[in-house]
Motif scaffolding. Structure first.
Motif, mmCIF file in Angstrom:
data_model
loop_
_atom_site.group_PDB
_atom_site.id
_atom_site.type_symbol
_atom_site.label_atom_id
_atom_site.label_comp_id
_atom_site.label_asym_id
_atom_site.label_seq_id
_atom_site.Cartn_x
_atom_site.Cartn_y
_atom_site.Cartn_z
ATOM 1 N N PRO A 59 8.538 -12.128 20.383
ATOM 2 C CA PRO A 59 7.728 -12.594 21.514
ATOM 3 C C PRO A 59 8.553 -13.119 22.681
ATOM 4 C CG PRO A 59 6.872 -13.426 19.432
ATOM 5 C CD PRO A 59 8.194 -12.808 19.128
ATOM 6 N N ALA A 60 9.677 -13.761 22.391
ATOM 7 C CA ALA A 60 10.459 -14.383 23.465
ATOM 8 C C ALA A 60 11.926 -13.993 23.457
ATOM 9 C CB ALA A 60 10.346 -15.912 23.365
ATOM 10 N N HIS A 61 12.394 -13.277 22.425
ATOM 11 C CA HIS A 61 13.816 -12.997 22.284
ATOM 12 C C HIS A 61 14.057 -11.532 21.918
ATOM 13 C CE1 HIS A 61 13.360 -17.329 21.252
ATOM 14 N NE2 HIS A 61 14.498 -17.466 21.910
ATOM 15 N N VAL A 62 15.266 -11.084 22.221
ATOM 16 C CA VAL A 62 15.790 -9.856 21.629
ATOM 17 C C VAL A 62 16.939 -10.278 20.721
ATOM 18 C CG1 VAL A 62 15.085 -8.379 23.530
ATOM 19 C CG2 VAL A 62 17.356 -9.413 23.584
ATOM 20 N N GLN A 73 19.207 -13.244 22.489
ATOM 21 C CA GLN A 73 19.101 -13.395 23.936
ATOM 22 C C GLN A 73 17.647 -13.529 24.343
ATOM 23 O OE1 GLN A 73 21.600 -9.669 24.020
ATOM 24 N NE2 GLN A 73 22.204 -10.468 26.028
ATOM 25 N N THR A 74 17.439 -14.136 25.514
ATOM 26 C CA THR A 74 16.114 -14.106 26.100
ATOM 27 C C THR A 74 15.857 -12.698 26.620
ATOM 28 O OG1 THR A 74 16.906 -14.724 28.299
ATOM 29 C CG2 THR A 74 16.334 -16.517 26.780
ATOM 30 N N LYS A 75 14.632 -12.435 27.043
ATOM 31 C CA LYS A 75 14.301 -11.090 27.494
ATOM 32 C C LYS A 75 14.840 -10.770 28.886
ATOM 33 C CE LYS A 75 10.306 -10.385 24.519
ATOM 34 N NZ LYS A 75 8.840 -10.177 24.431
ATOM 35 N N ASP A 76 15.469 -11.737 29.523
ATOM 36 C CA ASP A 76 16.180 -11.434 30.760
ATOM 37 C C ASP A 76 17.697 -11.406 30.553
ATOM 38 O OD1 ASP A 76 16.786 -14.105 30.471
ATOM 39 O OD2 ASP A 76 15.808 -14.759 32.320
ATOM 40 N N GLY A 77 18.136 -11.458 29.288
ATOM 41 C CA GLY A 77 19.539 -11.277 28.954
ATOM 42 C C GLY A 77 20.344 -12.540 28.755
ATOM 43 N N ALA A 78 19.765 -13.708 28.974
ATOM 44 C CA ALA A 78 20.514 -14.954 28.794
ATOM 45 C C ALA A 78 20.846 -15.168 27.318
ATOM 46 C CB ALA A 78 19.709 -16.135 29.326
ATOM 47 N N SER A 79 22.078 -15.565 27.044
ATOM 48 C CA SER A 79 22.529 -15.754 25.672
ATOM 49 C C SER A 79 21.980 -17.059 25.099
ATOM 50 C CB SER A 79 24.054 -15.763 25.628
ATOM 51 O OG SER A 79 24.521 -15.917 24.301
ATOM 52 N N GLY A 143 9.605 -18.479 11.201
ATOM 53 C CA GLY A 143 8.764 -18.445 12.387
ATOM 54 C C GLY A 143 9.200 -17.336 13.308
ATOM 55 N N SER A 144 8.669 -17.329 14.511
ATOM 56 C CA SER A 144 8.968 -16.264 15.459
ATOM 57 C C SER A 144 10.246 -16.499 16.257
ATOM 58 C CB SER A 144 7.799 -16.070 16.424
ATOM 59 O OG SER A 144 7.574 -17.257 17.187
ATOM 60 N N ASP A 145 10.844 -17.681 16.113
ATOM 61 C CA ASP A 145 12.099 -17.996 16.803
ATOM 62 C C ASP A 145 13.267 -17.635 15.884
ATOM 63 O OD1 ASP A 145 14.302 -19.005 18.101
ATOM 64 O OD2 ASP A 145 13.467 -21.020 18.391
ATOM 65 N N PRO A 146 14.098 -16.638 16.258
ATOM 66 C CA PRO A 146 15.187 -16.235 15.368
ATOM 67 C C PRO A 146 16.299 -17.259 15.247
ATOM 68 C CG PRO A 146 15.361 -15.078 17.450
ATOM 69 C CD PRO A 146 14.068 -15.827 17.491
ATOM 70 N N PRO A 440 6.209 -6.935 21.250
ATOM 71 C CA PRO A 440 4.992 -7.484 20.641
ATOM 72 C C PRO A 440 4.140 -8.278 21.621
ATOM 73 C CG PRO A 440 6.919 -8.727 19.933
ATOM 74 C CD PRO A 440 7.435 -7.530 20.673
ATOM 75 N N SER A 441 4.711 -8.623 22.784
ATOM 76 C CA SER A 441 3.950 -9.371 23.789
ATOM 77 C C SER A 441 3.427 -8.486 24.911
ATOM 78 C CB SER A 441 4.838 -10.480 24.396
ATOM 79 O OG SER A 441 5.290 -11.360 23.398
ATOM 80 N N ASP A 442 3.790 -7.212 24.903
ATOM 81 C CA ASP A 442 3.387 -6.295 25.962
ATOM 82 C C ASP A 442 3.285 -4.898 25.367
ATOM 83 O OD1 ASP A 442 3.105 -4.606 28.138
ATOM 84 O OD2 ASP A 442 4.701 -5.504 29.327
ATOM 85 N N GLY A 443 2.063 -4.451 25.118
ATOM 86 C CA GLY A 443 1.851 -3.189 24.423
ATOM 87 C C GLY A 443 2.259 -1.947 25.194
ATOM 88 N N ASP A 444 2.664 -2.087 26.458
ATOM 89 C CA ASP A 444 3.119 -0.943 27.241
ATOM 90 C C ASP A 444 4.625 -0.936 27.458
ATOM 91 O OD1 ASP A 444 0.701 0.403 27.706
ATOM 92 O OD2 ASP A 444 0.150 -1.034 29.253
ATOM 93 N N ARG A 445 5.324 -1.939 26.947
ATOM 94 C CA ARG A 445 6.753 -2.068 27.227
ATOM 95 C C ARG A 445 7.576 -1.681 26.007
ATOM 96 N NH1 ARG A 445 9.896 -7.556 29.353
ATOM 97 N NH2 ARG A 445 11.655 -6.482 30.340
ATOM 98 N N PHE A 446 8.425 -0.689 26.179
ATOM 99 C CA PHE A 446 9.337 -0.259 25.126
ATOM 100 C C PHE A 446 10.729 -0.841 25.383
ATOM 101 C CE2 PHE A 446 6.174 3.170 25.323
ATOM 102 C CZ PHE A 446 5.816 3.264 23.986
ATOM 103 N N TRP A 447 11.412 -1.169 24.287
ATOM 104 C CA TRP A 447 12.804 -1.599 24.342
ATOM 105 C C TRP A 447 13.655 -0.614 23.540
ATOM 106 C CZ3 TRP A 447 14.853 -6.119 26.636
ATOM 107 C CH2 TRP A 447 13.915 -6.992 27.180
ATOM 108 N N SER A 448 14.891 -0.434 23.979
ATOM 109 C CA SER A 448 15.818 0.416 23.231
ATOM 110 C C SER A 448 17.196 -0.221 23.244
ATOM 111 C CB SER A 448 15.877 1.814 23.854
ATOM 112 O OG SER A 448 16.600 2.703 23.022
ATOM 113 N N LEU A 449 17.807 -0.319 22.055
ATOM 114 C CA LEU A 449 19.155 -0.843 21.892
ATOM 115 C C LEU A 449 20.042 0.302 21.445
ATOM 116 C CD1 LEU A 449 21.178 -3.254 21.747
ATOM 117 C CD2 LEU A 449 20.480 -3.519 19.350
#
Length: 632
Positions: A59-62, A73-79, A143-146, A440-449
Motif C-alpha cells: 500500500p505504501a512501499h515497494v 522504498q516509498t513509492k516515490d523512491g525515497a529509501s 502487517g502491511s509495513d515491511p 494494491p492501492s490503485d487497480g490501474d497502476r502496474f509496477w515492474s522491477l
C-alpha cells in the motif's frame, strides 16, 4: 434563428477528415515509462555475478530483495530501509545467523495485507561442498509495513521429504491462495547426480498467526521447475501449479497444470490438463552459450537467457495467466521470445496466447513477468537484447479488443541499458527473474522491477535493478497504430477513410473515441469516460454536440485527444454563413476541460449571435498531423 433553422443547423453539422493514411508501420513505437527509480545497484564491495529481480509492491512501499541486499522504498523512491540480504534475514531470527542466504523472493498478499518472503540458506558455508546443508527460510510480516515485525521459520531440506541425499536448493518459486502458501523448490544432490522437485504447501492461517507450521510435501523427480500461482480471488478453493511440460511433440508444445485441493492438512495433488500451442524450443540448443544466445551492443559476448521454465503465473477471474521465455523457431532457434497464455483454470483450455517476438532474430526477449488488473488488461515486463542496444528493461500491455482477442499496446521503456555486460566468457548469466505486479492501492497502476546493465569501474559491466510504473489509462489506445490494433483494423491504414454505413470515417472515429466501421456513434466501445462538469452530454464519446447558448451564440462541444501525447491528428472548428465556404473564427472562444492524461473536452463558442447572423453553420475538421504526413 427560428426553430426550423436551428434544426437545419444541427442536421447540417459536418465532420471532415483530410489527409490520407497510408503505408503505416506495423511496429508500435516505444514510449518512456511514466515514472521510475533505482532499487539496487551492484558495487565493487557489494556484488553478485547474477541478481535478477525479486520484489513486490504494498500500500505504501515497494520492497526489493536481491541476492546482495534488501531495499524498502516509498513509492516515490525515497529509501526507508536498506540492508545486506544476510543481515535482514538474520535480524528476523537468531537461528539464521550462520546462514549464507540466496535466491530470495517476496510477494505482497493484498487479501491478508501481509508480505511473504522466502530464500535459500546454505547453513554451513565453510564446510566441504558435499557436506553443506541447505535450508528453506520462510517469513511473513505481521502487517502491511515491511519495516515492522515479521514471523519466520527454517526448514532443513535434508530433514524433510523422502529423498535420502543431501539436497542443495537450485531454484525457488512462490505462490498462494486463501488457504495455503506454496513454495516450489528444485533440489539437487551436492554431487549433481540426483534431483527432485518439491512443492511445499504451508497452512496460510497458521503462518499469518505466527504458529508452528509443517509443510505438506509433494515430490516430482521428473520436473525441475513448477510454479505455484499467485491467486487474486478470495473465494478460489484450489491452488494451481503451472510448469513447462514439453516444448515440441510432433509440432506442438505443452504446459502442465495441476492443483492442490482439499482440506488444510489433508491436501491432495490433482492433474488438471495440458494446454497446447505451436512448438517452441526449450533452449537455444547451443551448449557453448549455456542456454542463451542474446546479443548486445559493444561486443560479441552473448548473454544467457537459459530455458523455457514458467517464470510467472497468476489466477484471476477463473483463468490462469502465464508467461515464459521460449526459443524460436522450434527446429533451429535464433532468438528468445516471450510467450504468454490465458488458460481456463478448471479445464486447462487455452483461451488466449500471444508472443512478444522479433521474427528477424535481431532482438531477443526473455525473463517475463506478468500482472493482470480487474479489467483483464495484461502488463508483461521483460528484458530485451540486441546488437544495437545494451541489455535493458521493457514492458508491454495487452488489452481486450472488440473482436474478442487481445491488442498489443506500444512498448514501454522501463529502463534502457547503459553498459556492456560480461561476467564470464562462456556462461554470461542474466536475471533470471523480473517482477510485474498491480498496485494494491490503485487497480490501474502496474509496477515492474527489472535488471539492466550499468557501468562499474574496473569491470566489464555490472547490473542494477529499476522500479518502473505504467498505468492503464496512460497505456490506452493513444496512437493511431494502437487504435487500429485494438479494433483489429489493418495496420497499414487501408481502412482509415472507410466509413461503413454510418458515413463517418474511421479516422474521425479515432479522433472522437468512437468504435470503427459501423460502430455506435454515441459510444466508443472501448474507453467510456466520465462527465466531470455535468453537461447534457451523457458520455464523453461520439459526435460533437451543438447547441444554442443563453447568450444567443452557438457552440460546438467535442472530445479531443491531447496534443501533448502526439496522437497524430489535429482538430479545427470552422464556421460559415453558407455551407461550403468554411473559415476559422479567431474571435471565437474556446473552453478546455481536462478529462484524463489522454482526453480533454473542448467547447468552442461563436463570436456572432443569432441577432447578427441570419444563418450560421459550424463543422469540426479532423486533420492528419503534418509530422505524420505520408507516415501512416
Amino acid at each position: 434563428m427560428n426553430s426550423s433553422l436551428f434544426r437545419r443547423f444541427l442536421t447540417s453539422l459536418l465532420l471532415v477528415a483530410s489527409g490520407l493514411s497510408a503505408h503505416a508501420s506495423n511496429a508500435l513505437a516505444g514510449v518512456p515509462s511514466s515514472f521510475g527509480f533505482q532499487a539496487v545497484s551492484e558495487t565493487a564491495l557489494l556484488g553478485s555475478p547474477v541478481s535478477g529481480a525479486a520484489g513486490a509492491v504494498g500500500p505504501a512501499h515497494v520492497f526489493s530483495m536481491q541476492e546482495t541486499e534488501v531495499h524498502v522504498q516509498t513509492k516515490d523512491g525515497a529509501s526507508v530501509l536498506r540492508q545486506k540480504l544476510d543481515v535482514w534475514w538474520q535480524a528476523l531470527n537468531p537461528a539464521f545467523a550462520a546462514a549464507d542466504v540466496s535466491q530470495p523472493h517476496v510477494i505482497y498478499d493484498s487479501s491478508s495485507q501481509r508480505w511473504i518472503a522466502i530464500a535459500a540458506a546454505r547453513v554451513v558455508p565453510d564446510s566441504a561442498w558435499d557436506a553443506r546443508t541447505f535450508a528453506l527460510l520462510v517469513a511473513v510480516s505481521q502487517g502491511s509495513d515491511p519495516t515492522g515485525a515479521w514471523r519466520s521459520w527454517r526448514f532443513d531440506m535434508a530433514a524433510i521429504g523422502s529423498s535420502t541425499f543431501t539436497p542443495s536448493i537450485q531454484s525457488l518459486t512462490l505462490g498462494y491462495n486463501k488457504k495455503w502458501i506454496a513454495v516450489g523448490a528444485f533440489v539437487l544432490d551436492t554431487n549433481y547426480r540426483t534431483s527432485v522437485h518439491r512443492t511445499l504447501v504451508f497452512p496460510k492461517a497458521a503462518a499469518l498467526a505466527g504458529q508452528a507450521i509443517v509443510p505438506r510435501i509433494f515430490e516430482d523427480d521428473a520436473s525441475t521447475s513448477i510454479t505455484p500461482v499467485q491467486t487474486f480471488d478470495a473465494n478460489e478453493e484450489r491452488l494451481y501449479l503451472v510448469q513447462s511440460w514439453n516444448s515440441n511433440v510432433k509440432g506442438s508444445g505443452y504446459l502442465r497444470v495441476t492443483a492442490i485441493q482439499g482440506a488444510v492438512g489433508a491436501e491432495s495433488l490433482v492433474e488438471v490438463g495440458y494446454p497446447k500451442a505451436p512448438a517452441w524450443a526449450a533452449n537455444d540448443n547451443d551448449t557453448d552459450s549455456f542456454y542463451g544466445n542474446a546479443p548486445q551492443l559493444g561486443g560479441t559476448d552473448l548473454i544467457a537467457t537459459y530455458d523455457d521454465r514458467v517464470q510467472t503465473a497468476v489466477f484471476r477471474d477463473g483463468s490462469l495467466w502465464v508467461a515464459q521465455t521460449v526459443f524460436l523457431p522450434a527446429a533451429n532457434p535464433n532468438r528468445s521470445s516471450v510467450q504468454w497464455w490465458r488458460v481456463a483454470a478448471s479445464s486447462a483450455e487455452v483461451q488466449q496466447r500471444g508472443l512478444i517476438d522479433d521474427e528477424t532474430g535481431a532482438r531477443s526477449h526473455a525473463f517475463p513477468s506478468l500482472a493482470v488488473n480487474g479489467d483483464e488488461e495484461i502488463f508483461i515486463g521483460y528484458n530485451a537484447f540486441s546488437a544495437t542496444s545494451y541489455a535493458g528493461a521493457y514492458g508491454k500491455m495487452f488489452v481486450p479488443s472488440n473482436g474478442g482477442g487481445y491488442a498489443p499496446m506500444p512498448e514501454v521503456v522501463i529502463k534502457s541499458g547503459e553498459a556492456y555486460f560480461l561476467k564470464h566468457a562462456q556462461v554470461n548469466p542474466w536475471g533470471p527473474n523480473t517482477v510485474s505486479c498491480l498496485d494494491p492501492s490503485d487497480g490501474d497502476r502496474f509496477w515492474s522491477l527489472q535488471q539492466y546493465s550499468v557501468p562499474l569501474a574496473d569491470t566489464t559491466g555490472a547490473w542494477a535493478t529499476w522500479w518502473g510504473t505504467a498505468s492503464a489509462p496512460n497505456l490506452s489506445v493513444n496512437s493511431l497504430d494502437a487504435w487500429r490494433a485494438f479494433h483489429e483494423l489493418p495496420g497499414d491504414g487501408a481502412l482509415d477513410l472507410d466509413s461503413g454505413s454510418d458515413q463517418v470515417s474511421n479516422l474521425v472515429k479515432y479522433a472522437l473515441n468512437i468504435a470503427p466501421n459501423s460502430g455506435d456513434l454515441t459510444r466508443s466501445g472501448a474507453v467510456p469516460l466520465a462527465n466531470p462538469d455535468g453537461t447534457t452530454l451523457a458520455e464523453l464519446s461520439g459526435l460533437p454536440a451543438a447547441r444554442k447558448e443563453s447568450s444567443g451564440r452557438f457552440s460546438l462541444t467535442y472530445l479531443r485527444r491531447k496534443a501533448v501525447n502526439s496522437p497524430g491528428v489535429s482538430y479545427q472548428v470552422q464556421f460559415s454563413d453558407t455551407p461550403g465556404r468554411w473559415v476559422t473564427n479567431p474571435a471565437a472562444t474556446e473552453h478546455v476541460l481536462s478529462i484524463d492524461p489522454i482526453w480533454e473536452r473542448v467547447k468552442v463558442t461563436d463570436s456572432f449571435s443569432v441577432a447578427e447572423k441570419k444563418s450560421r453553420f459550424l463543422q469540426l475538421k479532423v486533420n492528419v498531423s503534418e509530422e505524420f504526413s505520408g507516415g501512416f
